[in-house]
Motif scaffolding. Structure first.
Motif, mmCIF file in Angstrom:
data_model
loop_
_atom_site.group_PDB
_atom_site.id
_atom_site.type_symbol
_atom_site.label_atom_id
_atom_site.label_comp_id
_atom_site.label_asym_id
_atom_site.label_seq_id
_atom_site.Cartn_x
_atom_site.Cartn_y
_atom_site.Cartn_z
ATOM 1 N N GLY A 55 -18.198 -6.355 5.606
ATOM 2 C CA GLY A 55 -17.068 -6.964 5.603
ATOM 3 C C GLY A 55 -16.149 -6.706 4.053
ATOM 4 O O GLY A 55 -15.158 -6.459 3.864
ATOM 5 N N ALA A 56 -17.109 -7.187 3.289
ATOM 6 C CA ALA A 56 -16.508 -6.993 1.828
ATOM 7 C C ALA A 56 -16.281 -5.211 1.345
ATOM 8 O O ALA A 56 -15.102 -5.086 0.784
ATOM 9 N N THR A 57 -17.373 -4.640 1.797
ATOM 10 C CA THR A 57 -17.031 -3.228 1.842
ATOM 11 C C THR A 57 -15.881 -2.640 2.463
ATOM 12 O O THR A 57 -14.726 -1.840 1.901
ATOM 13 N N ALA A 58 -15.470 -3.155 3.669
ATOM 14 C CA ALA A 58 -14.292 -2.972 4.512
ATOM 15 C C ALA A 58 -12.947 -3.292 3.845
ATOM 16 O O ALA A 58 -12.017 -2.542 3.906
ATOM 17 N N GLN A 59 -13.121 -4.530 3.222
ATOM 18 C CA GLN A 59 -11.928 -4.952 2.540
ATOM 19 C C GLN A 59 -11.638 -4.052 1.295
ATOM 20 O O GLN A 59 -10.455 -3.609 0.862
ATOM 21 N N ILE A 60 -12.589 -3.592 0.375
ATOM 22 C CA ILE A 60 -12.255 -2.622 -0.635
ATOM 23 C C ILE A 60 -11.750 -1.551 -0.255
ATOM 24 O O ILE A 60 -10.880 -0.795 -0.754
ATOM 25 N N GLU A 61 -12.218 -0.827 1.172
ATOM 26 C CA GLU A 61 -11.805 0.394 1.471
ATOM 27 C C GLU A 61 -10.454 0.284 1.947
ATOM 28 O O GLU A 61 -9.838 1.195 1.775
ATOM 29 N N MET A 62 -10.103 -0.984 2.699
ATOM 30 C CA MET A 62 -8.687 -0.984 3.131
ATOM 31 C C MET A 62 -7.779 -1.107 1.901
ATOM 32 O O MET A 62 -6.608 -0.463 1.959
ATOM 33 N N ALA A 63 -8.209 -1.702 0.917
ATOM 34 C CA ALA A 63 -7.373 -1.895 -0.312
ATOM 35 C C ALA A 63 -7.187 -0.439 -0.968
ATOM 36 O O ALA A 63 -5.873 -0.069 -1.265
ATOM 37 N N LEU A 64 -8.305 0.581 -0.763
ATOM 38 C CA LEU A 64 -8.150 1.845 -1.250
ATOM 39 C C LEU A 64 -7.081 2.657 -0.498
ATOM 40 O O LEU A 64 -6.443 3.500 -1.056
ATOM 41 N N ASP A 65 -7.514 2.342 0.899
ATOM 42 C CA ASP A 65 -6.262 3.184 1.765
ATOM 43 C C ASP A 65 -5.082 2.797 1.610
ATOM 44 O O ASP A 65 -3.933 3.693 1.503
ATOM 45 N N MET A 66 -4.661 1.330 1.167
ATOM 46 C CA MET A 66 -3.388 1.124 1.024
ATOM 47 C C MET A 66 -2.661 1.748 -0.345
ATOM 48 O O MET A 66 -1.563 2.177 -0.590
ATOM 49 N N ALA A 67 -3.566 1.733 -1.262
ATOM 50 C CA ALA A 67 -3.354 2.483 -2.564
ATOM 51 C C ALA A 67 -2.994 3.907 -2.369
ATOM 52 O O ALA A 67 -2.241 4.314 -2.833
#
Length: 76
Positions: A55-67
């Motif tokens: 879940g933490a990895t998914a949050q980081i990946e979502m932040a990168l996708d948004m960036a």
């Protein structure tokens, strides 16, 4: 004030500087300091927000996708 990638980078710079002081890594290169902060955010998500590692990895990946999306939408 318009919020663009330059503004976001300025905000991140302040966070990275504060983290570098707190973690005693002011002698490191800025990109290393940034990486360390991202890693510690991952630990924060797991330990303080109760997320699984996935879940933490998914949050980081979502932040990168948004960036990446902001990068494509804004002209730096």
């Amino acid at each position: 004030m318009e919020i663009d990638n330059s503004t976001r980078a300025t905000w991140a710079s302040g966070c990275i500087q504060t983290h570098a002081i707190a973690s005693r890594s002011t002698g490191e290169e800025r990109h290393t300091q940034a990486r360390d902060l991202v890693g510690n955010i991952w630990h924060f998500l797991r330990l303080e927000c109760g997320m699984t590692a996935e879940g933490a990895t998914a949050q980081i990946e979502m932040a990168l996708d948004m960036a990446r999306q902001e990068y494509n939408e804004d002209s730096d």
